[in-house]
Design a protein around this motif. Structure first.
Motif, mmCIF file in Angstrom:
data_model
loop_
_atom_site.group_PDB
_atom_site.id
_atom_site.type_symbol
_atom_site.label_atom_id
_atom_site.label_comp_id
_atom_site.label_asym_id
_atom_site.label_seq_id
_atom_site.Cartn_x
_atom_site.Cartn_y
_atom_site.Cartn_z
ATOM 1 N N GLY A 229 0.790 -1.216 0.000
ATOM 2 C CA GLY A 229 0.000 0.000 0.000
ATOM 3 C C GLY A 229 0.825 1.269 0.000
ATOM 4 O O GLY A 229 0.302 2.348 -0.265
ATOM 5 N N ARG A 230 2.120 1.139 0.301
ATOM 6 C CA ARG A 230 2.994 2.322 0.318
ATOM 7 C C ARG A 230 4.115 2.203 -0.710
ATOM 8 O O ARG A 230 4.373 3.121 -1.479
ATOM 9 N N ASP A 231 4.797 1.075 -0.713
ATOM 10 C CA ASP A 231 5.983 0.896 -1.542
ATOM 11 C C ASP A 231 5.624 0.383 -2.927
ATOM 12 O O ASP A 231 4.785 -0.521 -3.073
ATOM 13 N N ILE A 232 6.266 0.947 -3.938
ATOM 14 C CA ILE A 232 5.978 0.619 -5.341
ATOM 15 C C ILE A 232 7.304 0.387 -6.059
ATOM 16 O O ILE A 232 8.247 1.184 -5.920
ATOM 17 N N VAL A 233 7.397 -0.694 -6.820
ATOM 18 C CA VAL A 233 8.599 -0.949 -7.607
ATOM 19 C C VAL A 233 8.650 0.048 -8.758
ATOM 20 O O VAL A 233 7.730 0.129 -9.578
ATOM 21 N N TYR A 234 9.706 0.813 -8.804
ATOM 22 C CA TYR A 234 9.884 1.893 -9.787
ATOM 23 C C TYR A 234 9.711 1.385 -11.214
ATOM 24 O O TYR A 234 8.961 1.963 -12.009
ATOM 25 N N GLU A 235 10.405 0.308 -11.549
ATOM 26 C CA GLU A 235 10.380 -0.202 -12.922
ATOM 27 C C GLU A 235 8.986 -0.664 -13.330
ATOM 28 O O GLU A 235 8.563 -0.459 -14.477
ATOM 29 N N ASP A 236 8.256 -1.281 -12.405
ATOM 30 C CA ASP A 236 6.893 -1.728 -12.712
ATOM 31 C C ASP A 236 5.971 -0.539 -12.955
ATOM 32 O O ASP A 236 5.129 -0.556 -13.864
ATOM 33 N N ALA A 237 6.123 0.487 -12.144
ATOM 34 C CA ALA A 237 5.285 1.671 -12.299
ATOM 35 C C ALA A 237 5.541 2.350 -13.632
ATOM 36 O O ALA A 237 4.603 2.777 -14.321
ATOM 37 N N LEU A 238 6.814 2.446 -14.024
ATOM 38 C CA LEU A 238 7.139 3.097 -15.296
ATOM 39 C C LEU A 238 6.617 2.294 -16.480
ATOM 40 O O LEU A 238 6.117 2.868 -17.456
ATOM 41 N N ALA A 239 6.719 0.986 -16.395
ATOM 42 C CA ALA A 239 6.276 0.143 -17.499
ATOM 43 C C ALA A 239 4.787 0.304 -17.769
ATOM 44 O O ALA A 239 4.337 0.176 -18.917
ATOM 45 N N ALA A 240 4.019 0.612 -16.732
ATOM 46 C CA ALA A 240 2.575 0.755 -16.874
ATOM 47 C C ALA A 240 2.143 2.180 -17.200
ATOM 48 O O ALA A 240 0.958 2.428 -17.444
ATOM 49 N N ALA A 241 3.087 3.116 -17.225
ATOM 50 C CA ALA A 241 2.748 4.526 -17.419
ATOM 51 C C ALA A 241 2.858 4.933 -18.878
ATOM 52 O O ALA A 241 3.587 4.326 -19.668
ATOM 53 N N SER A 242 2.147 5.993 -19.237
ATOM 54 C CA SER A 242 2.208 6.531 -20.590
ATOM 55 C C SER A 242 3.511 7.296 -20.803
ATOM 56 O O SER A 242 3.991 7.983 -19.899
ATOM 57 N N PRO A 243 4.094 7.193 -22.017
ATOM 58 C CA PRO A 243 5.309 7.956 -22.317
ATOM 59 C C PRO A 243 5.031 9.384 -22.763
ATOM 60 O O PRO A 243 5.963 10.103 -23.134
ATOM 61 N N ASP A 244 3.779 9.799 -22.743
ATOM 62 C CA ASP A 244 3.407 11.143 -23.191
ATOM 63 C C ASP A 244 3.001 12.003 -21.991
ATOM 64 O O ASP A 244 2.097 11.645 -21.234
ATOM 65 N N CYS A 245 3.684 13.121 -21.841
ATOM 66 C CA CYS A 245 3.364 14.043 -20.742
ATOM 67 C C CYS A 245 3.781 15.442 -21.154
ATOM 68 O O CYS A 245 4.984 15.735 -21.262
ATOM 69 N N ASP A 246 2.822 16.301 -21.411
ATOM 70 C CA ASP A 246 3.133 17.677 -21.791
ATOM 71 C C ASP A 246 3.738 18.420 -20.605
ATOM 72 O O ASP A 246 3.270 18.286 -19.469
ATOM 73 N N PRO A 247 4.772 19.217 -20.843
ATOM 74 C CA PRO A 247 5.384 19.971 -19.745
ATOM 75 C C PRO A 247 4.464 21.076 -19.250
ATOM 76 O O PRO A 247 3.833 21.776 -20.035
ATOM 77 N N ALA A 248 4.392 21.221 -17.929
ATOM 78 C CA ALA A 248 3.574 22.270 -17.335
ATOM 79 C C ALA A 248 4.174 23.633 -17.644
ATOM 80 O O ALA A 248 5.388 23.790 -17.728
ATOM 81 N N MET A 249 3.323 24.620 -17.811
ATOM 82 C CA MET A 249 3.783 25.981 -18.028
ATOM 83 C C MET A 249 4.029 26.620 -16.667
ATOM 84 O O MET A 249 3.103 26.863 -15.902
ATOM 85 N N MET A 250 5.307 26.883 -16.381
ATOM 86 C CA MET A 250 5.679 27.400 -15.071
ATOM 87 C C MET A 250 6.064 28.867 -15.168
ATOM 88 O O MET A 250 6.719 29.290 -16.129
ATOM 89 N N ASP A 251 5.668 29.640 -14.165
ATOM 90 C CA ASP A 251 6.143 31.016 -14.093
ATOM 91 C C ASP A 251 7.615 31.001 -13.705
ATOM 92 O O ASP A 251 8.072 30.108 -12.979
ATOM 93 N N ALA A 252 8.359 31.956 -14.209
ATOM 94 C CA ALA A 252 9.784 32.015 -13.905
ATOM 95 C C ALA A 252 10.058 32.046 -12.411
ATOM 96 O O ALA A 252 11.090 31.548 -11.946
ATOM 97 N N GLU A 253 9.146 32.599 -11.639
ATOM 98 C CA GLU A 253 9.349 32.691 -10.192
ATOM 99 C C GLU A 253 8.767 31.497 -9.438
ATOM 100 O O GLU A 253 8.848 31.443 -8.201
ATOM 101 N N ASP A 254 8.195 30.525 -10.139
ATOM 102 C CA ASP A 254 7.747 29.297 -9.478
ATOM 103 C C ASP A 254 8.959 28.509 -8.994
ATOM 104 O O ASP A 254 9.990 28.474 -9.670
#
Length: 343
Positions: A229-254
């Motif tokens: 319920g807390r610990d997640i295997v990194y490689e397993d999580a990545l394998a199930a995730a989408s490779p598409d993620c648009d970058p957030a628009m950040m303010d320069a002072e963020d």
């Protein structure tokens, strides 16, 4: 005091971005017209929306204001990965050298973007939102860089903790910034000896219920306890995730990241770095001081847990598209020639 001067080879001097005369001219411009100077330096980055004013600083007893490129929009992850992955996806972004001389890995720009985007989606799926803090307790492995860039991609604030720190030191830094997610590994390696990162993380989190999720990189493959319920295997999580993620628009002072002082003179203090000013300075100073040209390979020996590595191993070089050498080990193992053989 005597000194020895080593002349720059003519071939390097002729192509240098900054020579003695250029340095004096740049220094004079920065002092005389800092607005114009920093506006010019900011051109090294891609901006999603322009800033109106580069420098807005005031220091008086009534008003202390520090703003750089306020109103400008950008994303550090996009500047450090996307534009290079689009231009030369199969070129090397990271040349990783493990603790053992036999452990090596080449990460291309396309692969770095893929892992960054997948991890960004994993973090979003765990409820990480813009402005949230994520703690990273990893050795000098490519996943540590992907973790930093994934946080930047979605606007989360990363807090990297040196992997040589104890469970107590890790706990203090997590508690101070209130991270709900920790990224660590089963073990690190240093001079042939394992570093019990997951064991340290478990000890740190015993009294920190604020951490809801722990991503665990399978680095050495050592058997480590995983809390359901807390610990997640990194490689397993990545394998199930989408490779598409648009970058957030950040303010320069963020905020981009918080990094804690060593604690050698008292309680560690979290130093917050904002996105625009930090990234402009890191990219521009790296290009000038190290005289970076396309095709150069850059080796900074600092650990990812220190600000030198943040600036001159990761953000500065990657923003310029430099191939970096990431070294997990120590210079004296397996013998004192390690750095030279690596170079």
């Amino acid at each position: 005091m005597s000194q020895t001067l080593f002349p720059v080879p003519p071939a390097l001097a002729q192509g240098a971005h900054v020579d003695a005369a250029a340095y004096e001219a740049l220094s004079a411009q920065a002092l005389a017209d800092p607005e114009a100077f920093w506006r010019e330096q900011a051109r090294i980055l891609d901006w999603q929306a322009p800033f109106a004013r580069a420098k807005n600083t005031r220091f008086s007893s009534e008003d202390v204001t520090i703003e750089w490129f306020a109103g400008g929009k950008l994303n550090a992850s996009a500047n450090c990965v996307d534009r290079h992955a689009a231009a030369r996806p199969d070129d090397a972004a990271i040349l990783w050298e493990g603790d053992s001389p036999d452990a090596t890995r080449c990460v291309t720009w396309a692969q770095l973007k893929d892992e960054t985007c997948r991890l960004a989606n994993v973090l979003s799926g765990l409820g990480v939102r813009k402005g949230d803090f994520v703690s990273i307790y990893l050795p000098c492995i490519p996943q540590s860089i992907a973790a930093m860039l994934a946080c930047a991609r979605i606007g989360a604030v990363h807090s990297v903790v040196f992997s040589g720190f104890s469970a107590e030191a890790l706990a203090g830094r997590i508690e101070d910034c209130g991270s709900r997610v920790l990224i660590t590994a089963d073990e690190g390696l240093r001079a042939g000896r394992p570093v019990p990162l997951k064991q340290n993380a478990d000890a740190a989190l015993d009294a920190l219920p604020v951490v809801e999720h722990v991503l665990v990189v399978r680095h050495t493959g050592a058997a480590v306890p995983m809390q359901a319920g807390r610990d997640i295997v990194y490689e397993d999580a990545l394998a199930a995730a989408s490779p598409d993620c648009d970058p957030a628009m950040m303010d320069a002072e963020d905020p981009l990241f918080v990094l804690y002082t060593s604690g050698s003179t008292g309680k560690p203090k979290g130093m917050l770095h904002t996105t625009g000013g930090y990234l402009v300075h890191a990219a521009a100073s790296f290009r000038a001081m190290f005289d970076y040209h396309p095709g150069d390979i850059h080796f900074c020996t600092a650990d990812v847990g220190w600000v030198t590595a943040h600036t001159y191993l990761i953000y500065g070089p990657l923003a310029n598209g430099a191939t970096i050498v990431l070294f997990e080990g120590v210079p004296t193992w397996p013998d004192a020639s390690r750095w030279w053989s690596l170079i």
